[in-house]
Write an enzyme that holds these catalytic residues in place. Structure first.
Site, PDB file in Angstrom:
ATOM      1  N   THR A   1       0.832  -1.208   0.000  1.00  0.00           N
ATOM      2  CA  THR A   1       0.000   0.000   0.000  1.00  0.00           C
ATOM      3  C   THR A   1       0.862   1.252   0.000  1.00  0.00           C
ATOM      4  O   THR A   1       0.544   2.238  -0.675  1.00  0.00           O
ATOM      5  CB  THR A   1      -0.936  -0.008   1.220  1.00  0.00           C
ATOM      6  OG1 THR A   1      -1.805  -1.147   1.124  1.00  0.00           O
ATOM      7  CG2 THR A   1      -1.776   1.258   1.282  1.00  0.00           C
TER       8      THR A   1
ATOM      9  N   ARG B   1      12.246  29.167   0.181  1.00  0.00           N
ATOM     10  CA  ARG B   1      12.593  30.143  -0.851  1.00  0.00           C
ATOM     11  C   ARG B   1      13.859  30.876  -0.430  1.00  0.00           C
ATOM     12  O   ARG B   1      14.250  30.879   0.737  1.00  0.00           O
ATOM     13  CB  ARG B   1      11.460  31.143  -1.050  1.00  0.00           C
ATOM     14  CG  ARG B   1      10.239  30.578  -1.741  1.00  0.00           C
ATOM     15  CD  ARG B   1       9.121  31.609  -1.832  1.00  0.00           C
ATOM     16  NE  ARG B   1       9.464  32.735  -2.691  1.00  0.00           N
ATOM     17  CZ  ARG B   1       8.700  33.806  -2.864  1.00  0.00           C
ATOM     18  NH1 ARG B   1       7.548  33.893  -2.209  1.00  0.00           N
ATOM     19  NH2 ARG B   1       9.073  34.771  -3.664  1.00  0.00           N
ATOM     20  N   HIS B   2      14.510  31.489  -1.408  1.00  0.00           N
ATOM     21  CA  HIS B   2      15.654  32.338  -1.126  1.00  0.00           C
ATOM     22  C   HIS B   2      15.231  33.503  -0.235  1.00  0.00           C
ATOM     23  O   HIS B   2      14.035  33.823  -0.101  1.00  0.00           O
ATOM     24  CB  HIS B   2      16.221  32.888  -2.437  1.00  0.00           C
ATOM     25  CG  HIS B   2      15.182  33.568  -3.280  1.00  0.00           C
ATOM     26  ND1 HIS B   2      14.747  34.862  -3.047  1.00  0.00           N
ATOM     27  CD2 HIS B   2      14.452  33.123  -4.335  1.00  0.00           C
ATOM     28  CE1 HIS B   2      13.818  35.185  -3.920  1.00  0.00           C
ATOM     29  NE2 HIS B   2      13.605  34.152  -4.718  1.00  0.00           N
TER      30      HIS B   2
ATOM     31  N   ASN C   1      12.390  41.301  -5.535  1.00  0.00           N
ATOM     32  CA  ASN C   1      11.180  41.125  -4.733  1.00  0.00           C
ATOM     33  C   ASN C   1      10.695  42.467  -4.208  1.00  0.00           C
ATOM     34  O   ASN C   1       9.493  42.759  -4.207  1.00  0.00           O
ATOM     35  CB  ASN C   1      11.441  40.192  -3.547  1.00  0.00           C
ATOM     36  CG  ASN C   1      11.598  38.741  -3.947  1.00  0.00           C
ATOM     37  OD1 ASN C   1      12.382  37.999  -3.362  1.00  0.00           O
ATOM     38  ND2 ASN C   1      10.856  38.312  -4.965  1.00  0.00           N
TER      39      ASN C   1
ATOM     40  N   GLY D   1      11.359  37.230 -12.246  1.00  0.00           N
ATOM     41  CA  GLY D   1      12.545  36.714 -12.926  1.00  0.00           C
ATOM     42  C   GLY D   1      13.806  37.416 -12.477  1.00  0.00           C
ATOM     43  O   GLY D   1      13.965  37.827 -11.335  1.00  0.00           O
TER      44      GLY D   1
ATOM     45  N   ARG E   1      20.503  34.654  -6.062  1.00  0.00           N
ATOM     46  CA  ARG E   1      19.756  34.879  -4.828  1.00  0.00           C
ATOM     47  C   ARG E   1      19.625  33.608  -3.999  1.00  0.00           C
ATOM     48  O   ARG E   1      19.538  33.679  -2.773  1.00  0.00           O
ATOM     49  CB  ARG E   1      18.388  35.490  -5.119  1.00  0.00           C
ATOM     50  CG  ARG E   1      17.493  34.760  -6.108  1.00  0.00           C
ATOM     51  CD  ARG E   1      16.320  35.679  -6.467  1.00  0.00           C
ATOM     52  NE  ARG E   1      15.342  35.095  -7.366  1.00  0.00           N
ATOM     53  CZ  ARG E   1      15.424  35.132  -8.690  1.00  0.00           C
ATOM     54  NH1 ARG E   1      16.472  35.692  -9.247  1.00  0.00           N
ATOM     55  NH2 ARG E   1      14.463  34.607  -9.452  1.00  0.00           N
TER      56      ARG E   1
ATOM     57  N   GLU F   1      14.184  29.478 -11.295  1.00  0.00           N
ATOM     58  CA  GLU F   1      12.809  29.962 -11.326  1.00  0.00           C
ATOM     59  C   GLU F   1      12.195  29.787 -12.716  1.00  0.00           C
ATOM     60  O   GLU F   1      12.904  29.678 -13.720  1.00  0.00           O
ATOM     61  CB  GLU F   1      12.784  31.442 -10.907  1.00  0.00           C
ATOM     62  CG  GLU F   1      11.407  32.094 -10.912  1.00  0.00           C
ATOM     63  CD  GLU F   1      10.403  31.453  -9.966  1.00  0.00           C
ATOM     64  OE1 GLU F   1      10.095  30.262 -10.169  1.00  0.00           O
ATOM     65  OE2 GLU F   1       9.915  32.136  -9.058  1.00  0.00           O
TER      66      GLU F   1
ATOM     67  N   GLU G   1      -4.101  38.555 -19.609  1.00  0.00           N
ATOM     68  CA  GLU G   1      -5.390  37.888 -19.476  1.00  0.00           C
ATOM     69  C   GLU G   1      -5.268  36.385 -19.690  1.00  0.00           C
ATOM     70  O   GLU G   1      -5.948  35.593 -19.023  1.00  0.00           O
ATOM     71  CB  GLU G   1      -6.396  38.492 -20.459  1.00  0.00           C
ATOM     72  CG  GLU G   1      -6.826  39.907 -20.107  1.00  0.00           C
ATOM     73  CD  GLU G   1      -7.484  40.001 -18.739  1.00  0.00           C
ATOM     74  OE1 GLU G   1      -8.232  39.053 -18.380  1.00  0.00           O
ATOM     75  OE2 GLU G   1      -7.252  40.992 -18.021  1.00  0.00           O
TER      76      GLU G   1
ATOM     77  N   HIS H   1      12.912  28.710  -5.683  1.00  0.00           N
ATOM     78  CA  HIS H   1      12.063  29.846  -6.021  1.00  0.00           C
ATOM     79  C   HIS H   1      10.586  29.459  -5.899  1.00  0.00           C
ATOM     80  O   HIS H   1      10.241  28.285  -5.823  1.00  0.00           O
ATOM     81  CB  HIS H   1      12.386  30.325  -7.435  1.00  0.00           C
ATOM     82  CG  HIS H   1      13.844  30.549  -7.661  1.00  0.00           C
ATOM     83  ND1 HIS H   1      14.460  31.762  -7.464  1.00  0.00           N
ATOM     84  CD2 HIS H   1      14.833  29.686  -8.045  1.00  0.00           C
ATOM     85  CE1 HIS H   1      15.755  31.650  -7.729  1.00  0.00           C
ATOM     86  NE2 HIS H   1      16.001  30.406  -8.076  1.00  0.00           N
TER      87      HIS H   1
END
Length: 764
Positions: free
Chosen positions: A369, A577-578, A584, A590, A629, A650, A673, A716
């Site tokens: 299982t 994450r870094h 940021n 990117g 980073r 990333e 969009e 990332h």
């Protein structure tokens, strides 16, 4: 960034004053590149530059700028000089990166750069070492005029030229590297409480199970039983929920279990099919779509931007495919190799190979299982519609958790080969589970995992007869000869299985299960028929064997490769994450920027955390992407090997790299969009989609499964969303929306009890 084109080709013949005047009038600036080359490096001595304004503004060697490694022999430093400069006065020196001694300044006069022109003769840089030894570097100095328009058009490169990457030259694999031990490393802002539990935060409601949950309970709910009004509550009592076709419930009240008519093929009739044909990948072919009255093949660039491919002669491309309703089911939610293999197998393979059933075989307490659950999770993550059908769950719903209540026998006797009534009952629920699986596949299901002991040829022949012409069957037999592992699994079974939930005496349950195991061993027949995979003593992660017979095709091949690398050794995997990057802070996607001040503090806190959490795990390793980073975030962690993975980079934002979402919305509204409508399948122009990221992360998942020691993954947001979804068994459509906050560590504990999660928040 490259060099800017000169606005005046004849300016090189003018004097220094005239050239500066033209620069001022044009608003131009100087892009200066300094390079030094030497193949005989001396220990930790790194080339540096110091000098006057605007380069450094100090002749103090401790403030000298470090040059960055461009190759094994070349070092480089580039910068932009403002148009109002007069003379740049500088010298090269050698010293360690983190210390000011020894410091060796080049011989000879200062170097002068006036108006972009080097004064005096070009000369190599000579450094006198101990004694009479002289170290010589070749020097390359280049200055080019760049307009402010060029700088504005390439703001990212301009920024990197002002502040070069701080991780260039760091090897892909570094072992026991010593980090920067500056004052900040010991500052109170970067220190942690001794008790790591202080930083534990609640996991989201949809997180990995934090408690011990019996794996079989997480499998597919039997619809052939629930639709008939048979459903046991969580306590395993005789009370049932009566359900109706519209899904409504009358309530929880006692009801008699109604006998069901189930057609069970005669297992005595040996399956005499034409043999197992070549196994193919599972998937369905997507019918050709119409656009502007034409029929054609679409090249998938992602959601929102299909491209209709036509022949060079502009004639309409058409193809006459007679696709039945079953074949018109959706393709696997995948990109790359998985999608290509599925299309090829749909067009070339037999109809029954469009669906695959993995039938588990093995004695109790052999990890069937657990293996089935891991395989289900892996295939779902790859994009294949996969379900896990556990026959034990069907048995408990049909006959109750304690078998003696229905058969007036001891529980273990229900599984005896001499118990005809018990054997018929077990074959009946196996047929119910197989019928449910076949019905689900007719509705579009791709891979079914059939989890039971299936310990006799008669049972397996029955299953092959039921699947004939409907799906491809591969038997997966798990064999374990390690008594310690078997004993551990038995005790876990007694603690977790609903079969023993009503047994307060552990030892009584233990004796009953051992008797059940003896009953199975008496009638057990190893797999020798059809297509099969045998896992022999593979649970420890070292040694063992994998035997395969009549296995081919993309998906069966991936399954074998996955099983070769899976084991039950408990170990933690830490995902984070870094630290916060400069991009940021700016809201840009990117890029390859360095860390902000807050991100720098997180590197110290993370190093302290890893040192405390893994202090007894010296075989652990640190994995990062190749972007600075993440490398900088790992730089303060000492004592563990560090490995850079390109696959952990990333998601590639393509032409949108370096933009904010507001800029994308304003300048590329159609792309904005399209991404908003379907983030999973949307592919950035010249970039990637989340499905692309999953494809390139498969080697990472395989290696994480293979590793027997802890791993810290510093990556990332998009990448960690995909990795976390694998361990948490989250649907693909949820991946782009999984919360993955900064400065938080997600600990995934892998082991015999499944996957569990714990979260630590080191900073706000």
């Amino acid at each position: 960034m490259g060099t800017g084109a000169s606005r005046n080709p004849d300016s090189s013949s003018h004097g220094g004053e005239e050239r500066e005047e033209s620069l001022d009038q044009a608003g131009g600036q100087l892009y200066v590149s300094l390079k030094m080359e030497n193949y005989k490096l001396k220990g930790e001595l790194i080339p540096h530059v110091h000098g006057s304004v605007p380069l450094v503004g100090s002749w103090d060697s401790s403030k000298a700028l470090s040059m960055e490694r461009e190759s094994t022999s070349m070092w480089e430093l580039s910068f932009v000089v403002p148009p109002n400069h007069e003379t740049l006065d500088f010298k090269f020196l050698l010293k360690p990166k983190y210390n000011n001694a020894p410091c060796i300044v080049e011989e000879g006069p200062n170097r002068l750069l006036t108006g972009g022109t080097l004064q005096g003769d070009a000369r190599p840089a000579l450094f006198k070492l101990n004694g009479d030894e002289v170290l010589e570097y070749q020097v390359f100095i280049k200055a080019d005029r760049v307009s402010p328009f060029d700088l504005a058009a390439s703001w990212r490169a301009y920024q990197e030229n002002l502040q070069p990457s701080t991780v260039r030259g760091i090897p892909d694999v570094s072992i026991n590297s010593v980090p920067d031990t500056g004052a900040e490393n010991g500052s109170s802002s970067a220190s942690l409480e001794l008790d790591l539990e202080h930083y534990v935060v609640p996991a989201p409601a949809t997180a990995v199970n934090s408690g011990l949950i019996y794996a079989a309970n997480m499998t597919e709910t039997p619809r052939s039983l629930t639709c008939a009004g048979v459903f046991s509550n969580s306590e395993g009592s005789g009370s049932v929920l009566q359900s109706y076709k519209d899904g409504g419930m009358l309530g929880d009240r006692p009801a008699a279990i109604k006998e069901m008519e189930v057609m069970v093929p005669d297992p005595s009739k040996v399956y005499t099919g034409s043999g197992m044909v070549e196994s193919k990948s599972v998937g369905t072919f997507s019918p050709l779509q119409k656009q502007d009255g034409h029929r054609g093949l679409f090249v998938d660039r992602g959601v929102g931007s299909p491209r209709l491919v036509k022949s060079a002669s502009a004639t309409t491309f058409s193809i006459d495919l007679k696709l039945d309703s079953e074949t018109k089911n959706a393709m696997p939610a995948a990109a790359g190799a998985v999608a290509a293999a599925a299309v090829a197998d749909q067009m070339l393979g037999p109809k029954e190979d469009r669906h695959l059933t993995i039938v588990l075989v093995g004695l109790p307490a052999r990890g069937k299982t657990f293996t089935a659950a891991k395989l289900t999770r892996y295939l779902r993550w790859l994009g294949h519609d996969t379900k896990h059908f556990n026959v034990g769950k069907y048995r408990r719903l049909k006959h109750g958790a304690n078998q003696f209540t229905h058969f007036c026998l001891q529980s273990a006797d229900f599984f005896s080969g001499d118990n005809t009534e018990g054997m018929e009952a077990r074959n009946e629920v196996a047929a119910l589970a197989m019928d449910d699986m076949m019905a689900w596949m007719q509705e579009g299901g791709q891979v079914g995992i059939f989890d039971a002991t299936n310990s006799t040829r008669n049972r397996r022949n029955m299953l092959m007869k039921m699947a004939e012409g409907k799906c491809k069957i591969i038997f997966l037999e798990t064999i374990c000869n390690d008594e310690r592992i078997i004993e551990r699994n038995i005790r876990l079974k007694i603690q977790q299985s609903p079969d023993y939930a009503g047994e307060p005496d552990f030892e009584a349950g233990y004796r009953d299960f051992k008797q059940r195991l003896d009953n199975y061993e008496k009638i057990y027949e190893p797999v020798e028929e059809g297509s099969y995979i045998k896992m022999i003593d593979m649970v420890k992660g070292q040694g063992g064997q994998i035997q395969v017979n009549n296995i081919s095709g993309y998906l069966p091949g991936r399954i074998v490769f996955f099983l070769v690398n899976t084991h039950l050794t408990p170990r933690p995997i830490l995902l984070t994450r870094h630290g916060e990057s400069r991009d940021n802070v700016r809201g840009r996607i990117g890029g390859d920027s360095g860390l902000s001040d807050t991100g720098d503090i997180y590197t110290k806190k993370l190093a302290n955390f890893v040192e405390k959490r893994l202090k007894n795990e010296r075989t652990a390793s640190i994995w990062t992407s190749t972007l600075q980073r993440t490398i900088l975030t790992a730089s303060s962690i000492a004592g563990f090997p560090k490995i850079q993975w390109r696959a952990l980079d990333e998601i590639n934002a393509g032409v949108c790299d370096g933009m904010t979402y507001e800029e994308i919305k304003k300048n590329m509204p159609e792309e904005y969009e399209s991404r908003k409508k379907d983030k999973l399948r949307y592919r950035y122009p010249r970039g990637e989609s989340y499905l692309d990221v999953i494809q390139r992360l498969e080697p990472v998942i395989i290696e994480l499964e293979r590793q027997r020691a802890p791993v810290v993954v510093i990556s990332h947001q998009a990448v960690l969303r995909a990795l976390y979804a694998y361990f948490a068994d989250r649907p693909l459509k949820e991946i782009p929306h999984i919360e993955m906050p900064l400065h938080t560590i997600i600990e995934i504990q892998m082991g015999v009890t499944g996957v569990q999660e714990k979260r630590y928040k080191l900073m706000d």
